[in-house]
Design an enzyme around this catalytic site. Structure first.
Site, PDB file in Angstrom:
ATOM      1  CG  HIS A 186      -2.026   0.898   1.368  1.00 29.63           C
ATOM      2  ND1 HIS A 186      -1.748   2.273   1.547  1.00 29.63           N
ATOM      3  CD2 HIS A 186      -3.428   0.867   1.278  1.00 29.63           C
ATOM      4  CE1 HIS A 186      -3.018   2.816   1.600  1.00 29.63           C
ATOM      5  NE2 HIS A 186      -4.002   2.116   1.374  1.00 29.63           N
ATOM      6  CG  ASP A 190       0.229  -2.268   6.525  1.00 28.75           C
ATOM      7  OD1 ASP A 190      -0.415  -2.406   6.680  1.00 28.75           O
ATOM      8  OD2 ASP A 190       0.200  -1.882   5.102  1.00 28.75           O
TER       9      ASP A 190
END
Length: 353
Positions: free
Chosen positions: A66, A144
């Protein structure tokens, strides 16, 4: 010291304990409240990265990250004259870990940062293998966990990473609340990210001393309501059981892959191995733009995200501008998938496919 304030504080801090239990963290001082995964990663890039990353150093990430796990590192490495390198992925959407070996062999890597589950492909990263390689090289790791924590059991003690970030809104909680976990020995070396109230012990005209952990990194009025709301979401998921959440999603993903693969002209991205992917399927339908697909199936009550999903590096790797992405959670059923397939047949009729 009045009663309402005491009750609010107790409920707020109770959520910190719930989070520690949920992700198996022994020390509640390692749990920092932030606005979301993006702020958590930026906090690490600033409070850990700026004092530790020097000219010529390397930050390693992956092609399926991302933007929130790419842009902060670009900003940091540009400032420090360091470099971002990428672990490539193969055509099945799995990482080529030989690339990691090559980067670690340089002796210049300061941090390896990666998503535990891709927000586009659903690929579940082999975190244990990556962390094992990094520990052997004396390199820190950041995960993440925004996509993983809502969908599967996460045990930070077993993972052995140094930083871990995730968001509340992806797991039935409110928006604007997230968590950064940092190993205490690392956290104690970090400088404050934001300055202001609550992160201080004493402020004088020309000097300030910092509050204890974790409050050193929680400046300003706390997001009390959303933290307490997040605690309620954790209670709900705990009652269901994360193993049950994962089992439900595996069943739905398997069913969806089978049904969608029968739609002529539909291209699905990522591995076909259901055990290696989460409850998310990205696809393109012939030469129909994903925005058109999303708009037509929305009329049938199906919500999918269309676009680059804040993963333009991955879009470049796939050689596409955008995809449609269907994602599943505890509230979805096989009937929802049937409606999705039927709505795609309507798309086919509209565009005469």
């Amino acid at each position: 010291v009045y009663a309402l304030a005491e009750e609010s504080t107790e409920a707020y801090e109770a959520t910190r304990d719930k989070i520690a239990n949920f992700i198996n963290v022994k020390d509640r001082q390692e749990i920092i409240f932030v606005r979301g995964t993006t702020e958590a990663i930026n906090l690490v890039a600033y409070a850990w990265g700026r004092p530790h990353v020097k000219e010529g150093d390397i930050i390693v990430t992956t092609e399926y990250e991302h933007h929130s796990n790419i842009v902060p590192w670009q900003l940091l490495t540009q400032e420090k004259h360091a470099k971002v390198e990428y672990i490539r992925m193969d055509d099945d959407g799995e990482l080529i870990l030989d690339d990691l070996d090559k980067f670690l062999a340089t002796g210049k890597v300061k941090l390896v940062t990666f998503s535990l589950m891709s927000n586009v492909l659903g690929t579940i990263t082999d975190a244990h293998k990556i962390i094992e390689k990094c520990k052997a090289a004396g390199v820190l790791t950041l995960i993440d966990g925004a996509q993983a924590v809502p969908h599967m059991q996460v045990d930070i003690e077993k993972l052995g990473c140094d930083f871990f970030a995730f968001s509340g809104h992806k797991m039935l909680g409110p928006t604007g609340i997230g968590v950064l976990w940092v190993k205490k020995s690392v956290l104690e070396t970090m400088v404050p990210f934001h300055g202001g109230g609550d992160m201080i012990r004493e402020v004088h005209k020309y000097e300030t001393t910092w509050n204890d952990l974790p409050y050193k990194f929680e400046a300003g009025t706390p997001n009390i309501a959303d933290v307490i709301g997040f605690g309620a979401a954790i209670d709900y998921l705990t009652k269901i059981g994360m193993d049950n959440v994962r089992e439900h999603e595996v069943e739905l993903t398997k069913y969806a892959m089978e049904k969608l693969s029968q739609v002529k002209g539909l291209h699905i991205y990522g591995t076909k191995d259901i055990s290696k992917r989460g409850g998310v399927i990205s696809f393109n339908f012939a030469d129909v733009h994903p925005h058109d697909v999303a708009q037509i199936i929305d009329e049938e009550g199906i919500a999918v995200r269309s676009g680059h999903h804040c993963a333009q590096v991955l879009m470049e790797r796939l050689n596409v501008a955008a995809t449609s992405r269907a994602s599943f959670y505890i509230y979805n059923t096989k009937e929802d998938i049937d409606i999705l397939v039927n709505s795609l047949n309507i798309v086919a009729k509209v565009f005469k496919l």
